[in-house]
Design an enzyme around this catalytic site. Structure first.
Site, PDB file in Angstrom:
ATOM      1  N   SER A  39       0.860  -1.179   0.000  1.00  0.00           N
ATOM      2  CA  SER A  39       0.000   0.000   0.000  1.00  0.00           C
ATOM      3  C   SER A  39       0.897   1.230   0.000  1.00  0.00           C
ATOM      4  O   SER A  39       2.028   1.168   0.507  1.00  0.00           O
ATOM      5  CB  SER A  39      -0.851  -0.020   1.269  1.00  0.00           C
ATOM      6  OG  SER A  39      -1.339   1.275   1.557  1.00  0.00           O
TER       7      SER A  39
ATOM      8  N   LYS B  26       2.843  -3.633   5.568  1.00  0.00           N
ATOM      9  CA  LYS B  26       2.969  -3.370   4.135  1.00  0.00           C
ATOM     10  C   LYS B  26       4.417  -3.075   3.750  1.00  0.00           C
ATOM     11  O   LYS B  26       4.850  -3.413   2.640  1.00  0.00           O
ATOM     12  CB  LYS B  26       2.048  -2.225   3.729  1.00  0.00           C
ATOM     13  CG  LYS B  26       0.545  -2.587   3.789  1.00  0.00           C
ATOM     14  CD  LYS B  26       0.224  -3.864   3.057  1.00  0.00           C
ATOM     15  CE  LYS B  26      -1.248  -3.997   2.669  1.00  0.00           C
ATOM     16  NZ  LYS B  26      -1.535  -5.340   2.113  1.00  0.00           N
TER      17      LYS B  26
ATOM     18  N   TYR C 285      -0.654  -1.716  10.111  1.00  0.00           N
ATOM     19  CA  TYR C 285      -0.868  -1.963   8.681  1.00  0.00           C
ATOM     20  C   TYR C 285       0.339  -1.468   7.863  1.00  0.00           C
ATOM     21  O   TYR C 285       0.845  -2.162   6.979  1.00  0.00           O
ATOM     22  CB  TYR C 285      -2.149  -1.235   8.281  1.00  0.00           C
ATOM     23  CG  TYR C 285      -2.582  -1.361   6.855  1.00  0.00           C
ATOM     24  CD1 TYR C 285      -3.285  -2.484   6.410  1.00  0.00           C
ATOM     25  CD2 TYR C 285      -2.335  -0.343   5.937  1.00  0.00           C
ATOM     26  CE1 TYR C 285      -3.714  -2.582   5.098  1.00  0.00           C
ATOM     27  CE2 TYR C 285      -2.762  -0.429   4.625  1.00  0.00           C
ATOM     28  CZ  TYR C 285      -3.451  -1.551   4.204  1.00  0.00           C
ATOM     29  OH  TYR C 285      -3.877  -1.644   2.906  1.00  0.00           O
TER      30      TYR C 285
HETATM   31  N1  LIG Z   1      -8.727  -1.017  -1.543  1.00  0.00           N
HETATM   32  C1  LIG Z   1      -7.687  -0.222  -1.565  1.00  0.00           C
HETATM   33  O1  LIG Z   1      -7.748   0.931  -2.007  1.00  0.00           O
HETATM   34  C2  LIG Z   1      -6.364  -0.721  -1.047  1.00  0.00           C
HETATM   35  C3  LIG Z   1      -5.320   0.217  -0.861  1.00  0.00           C
HETATM   36  C4  LIG Z   1      -4.080  -0.232  -0.456  1.00  0.00           C
HETATM   37  C5  LIG Z   1      -3.880  -1.588  -0.231  1.00  0.00           C
HETATM   38  N2  LIG Z   1      -4.907  -2.481  -0.380  1.00  0.00           N
HETATM   39  C6  LIG Z   1      -4.638  -3.906  -0.124  1.00  0.00           C
HETATM   40  O2  LIG Z   1      -5.257  -4.702  -1.127  1.00  0.00           O
HETATM   41  C7  LIG Z   1      -5.671  -5.938  -0.563  1.00  0.00           C
HETATM   42  C8  LIG Z   1      -7.153  -6.180  -0.859  1.00  0.00           C
HETATM   43  O3  LIG Z   1      -7.928  -5.182  -0.238  1.00  0.00           O
HETATM   44  P1  LIG Z   1      -9.479  -4.971  -0.525  1.00  0.00           P
HETATM   45  O4  LIG Z   1      -9.687  -3.505  -0.503  1.00  0.00           O
HETATM   46  O5  LIG Z   1      -9.905  -5.781  -1.672  1.00  0.00           O
HETATM   47  O6  LIG Z   1     -10.089  -5.577   0.842  1.00  0.00           O
HETATM   48  P2  LIG Z   1     -11.423  -6.446   1.134  1.00  0.00           P
HETATM   49  O7  LIG Z   1     -11.690  -6.290   2.592  1.00  0.00           O
HETATM   50  O8  LIG Z   1     -12.498  -6.117   0.161  1.00  0.00           O
HETATM   51  O9  LIG Z   1     -10.963  -7.942   0.833  1.00  0.00           O
HETATM   52  C9  LIG Z   1      -9.998  -8.597   1.611  1.00  0.00           C
HETATM   53  C10 LIG Z   1     -10.348 -10.081   1.642  1.00  0.00           C
HETATM   54  O10 LIG Z   1      -9.331 -10.776   2.407  1.00  0.00           O
HETATM   55  C11 LIG Z   1      -9.961 -11.796   3.137  1.00  0.00           C
HETATM   56  N3  LIG Z   1      -9.135 -12.206   4.280  1.00  0.00           N
HETATM   57  C12 LIG Z   1      -8.891 -11.485   5.403  1.00  0.00           C
HETATM   58  N4  LIG Z   1      -8.130 -12.204   6.258  1.00  0.00           N
HETATM   59  C13 LIG Z   1      -7.883 -13.391   5.655  1.00  0.00           C
HETATM   60  C14 LIG Z   1      -7.128 -14.544   6.029  1.00  0.00           C
HETATM   61  N5  LIG Z   1      -6.504 -14.610   7.214  1.00  0.00           N
HETATM   62  N6  LIG Z   1      -7.062 -15.586   5.162  1.00  0.00           N
HETATM   63  C15 LIG Z   1      -7.689 -15.521   3.957  1.00  0.00           C
HETATM   64  N7  LIG Z   1      -8.430 -14.454   3.558  1.00  0.00           N
HETATM   65  C16 LIG Z   1      -8.513 -13.402   4.393  1.00  0.00           C
HETATM   66  C17 LIG Z   1     -11.283 -11.178   3.564  1.00  0.00           C
HETATM   67  O11 LIG Z   1     -12.250 -12.164   3.929  1.00  0.00           O
HETATM   68  C18 LIG Z   1     -11.684 -10.377   2.329  1.00  0.00           C
HETATM   69  O12 LIG Z   1     -12.558 -11.109   1.482  1.00  0.00           O
HETATM   70  C19 LIG Z   1      -5.324  -5.863   0.923  1.00  0.00           C
HETATM   71  O13 LIG Z   1      -4.070  -6.464   1.158  1.00  0.00           O
HETATM   72  C20 LIG Z   1      -5.241  -4.388   1.190  1.00  0.00           C
HETATM   73  O14 LIG Z   1      -4.437  -4.078   2.293  1.00  0.00           O
HETATM   74  C21 LIG Z   1      -6.154  -2.067  -0.769  1.00  0.00           C
END
Ligand SMILES: NC(=O)c1ccc[n+]([C@@H]2O[C@H](COP(=O)([O-])OP(=O)(O)OC[C@H]3O[C@@H](n4cnc5c(N)ncnc54)[C@H](O)[C@@H]3O)[C@@H](O)[C@H]2O)c1
Length: 315
Positions: A164, A180, A176
């Site tokens: 991130s 990251k 977090y």
């Molecule tokens: N959405 C953004 O803008 C953004 C920004 C920076 C980083 N990220 C990163 O991208 C990734 C996806 O984020 P997102 O926004 O799609 O989140 P989200 O919450 O929509 O999806 C995350 C998924 O991970 C699953 N999960 C959580 N813990 C778990 C575990 N122990 N084992 C297996 N599955 C597990 C959850 O059930 C969920 O379905 C994450 O790593 C997040 O930190 C997202």
């Protein structure tokens, strides 16, 4: 520096990762789901892992992974669900073992799973620190560990970690941010350690509309959809990216923008002719070695000024 590329017709769906076997963690929702769907649409067989938890990591359900598998199969693709918790060694191993048992190999491991437990550092409990590090950082290790052992023997494969922009630092998500940052170092270590086995490793820093980003208390100027992120991941998994020898890189993808991050490197140095003493350092360091201003600290100060003037903060 930015370059704008034009639209040359609709991108064709079909064969970008044909014949590959790809495991995606956190594939039940948000970005992971879009990655799993895009991989399947581009010809890969997919292991859909999701523990099915809330944003904070609670109340697991196997329904979430199973739903995405149904979606892929309904669209004519091939997928299998694994509802394990990837923060455990057994969970990471099961993801990879399932790929081998069902499809006989693993070409890509994409670690998207993540949770948030937001708290100021001075109030953060062990229960807010440990599960966040375990899900993101250890959860990337468990899958990379199991996948790399197979990829080494296969003589190739692609590892993708999710980081991130927050790896630069975060006001209220030190857990977090630390996880990251750790993922970037883990990815670079994988790139170095597996280079001679033909395995590449890269990190993606997305900005996309999901339930996770919905909680960000500021307006994001650059944001896109999970599908934008999925397109980059499919490319990185493909032979086209492997032919370019892309490894050890960190890419941001935010809607129409894709950017590459700099490798960490020393900026300026000073050498002592005699042993360093605090006194000598005090004389030399500010003027010669100096500092590298922190962009996020500057932005924080700008936001504080804007808030003081009554404007809504944005980033
Ligand atoms: N959405 C953004 O803008 C953004 C920004 C920076 C980083 N990220 C990163 O991208 C990734 C996806 O984020 P997102 O926004 O799609 O989140 P989200 O919450 O929509 O999806 C995350 C998924 O991970 C699953 N999960 C959580 N813990 C778990 C575990 N122990 N084992 C297996 N599955 C597990 C959850 O059930 C969920 O379905 C994450 O790593 C997040 O930190 C997202």
């Amino acid at each position: 520096m930015a370059e704008v590329v034009g639209a040359e017709g609709e991108p064709g769906m079909g064969n970008f990762v044909a014949g590959k076997v790809v495991a995606v963690t956190g594939a039940g929702r948000g970005i992971g789901r879009a990655v799993a769907l895009a991989c399947a649409a581009e010809g890969a067989r997919v292991v859909v892992n999701d523990y099915g938890v809330s944003v904070e990591g609670a109340e697991p359900t196997s329904r979430v992974a199973a739903d995405v598998v149904e979606e892929i199969v309904a669209a004519g693709g091939e997928a299998v669900a694994v509802a394990d918790d990837i923060s455990t060694m057994a969970g990471g191993q099961r993801v990879v073992d399932t790929a081998l048992a069902e499809y006989g190999r693993i070409d890509g491991a994409v670690c998207v799973a993540g949770i948030l437990r937001e708290r100021m550092l001075f109030n953060m409990s062990e229960d807010e620190w440990d599960p966040v590090l375990a899900t993101h950082l250890k959860g990337t290790f468990t899958v990379f560990r199991a996948a790399s052992a197979v990829m080494r023997k296969q003589g190739g494969g692609t590892l993708i970690g999710f980081t991130s922009g927050n790896h630069q630092g975060s006001v209220s998500q030190a857990n977090y941010s630390a996880a990251k940052g750790g993922i970037i170092s883990l990815v670079r270590s994988a790139a170095l350690g597996l280079h001679k086995y033909g395995v590449t490793a890269n990190a993606v820093a997305p900005v996309a509309r999901t339930r996770m980003s919905a909680g960000v208390p500021m307006e994001l100027k650059e944001i896109g959809d999970p599908e934008d992120v999925a397109a980059l991941v499919v490319y990185l998994l493909s032979d086209r990216a492997r032919a370019e020898r892309i490894t050890g890189q960190v890419y941001t993808v935010a809607g129409p923008k894709i950017a590459v991050w700099a490798q960490p490197r020393e900026l300026r140095a000073a050498y002592a002719h005699e042993p360093w003493t605090p006194e000598r350092i005090a004389d030399v360091l500010p003027g010669t070695v100096g500092t590298d201003p922190m962009p996020l600290l500057e932005r924080l100060e700008q936001m504080a000024r804007a808030a003081a003037a009554g404007a809504r903060p944005n980033a």
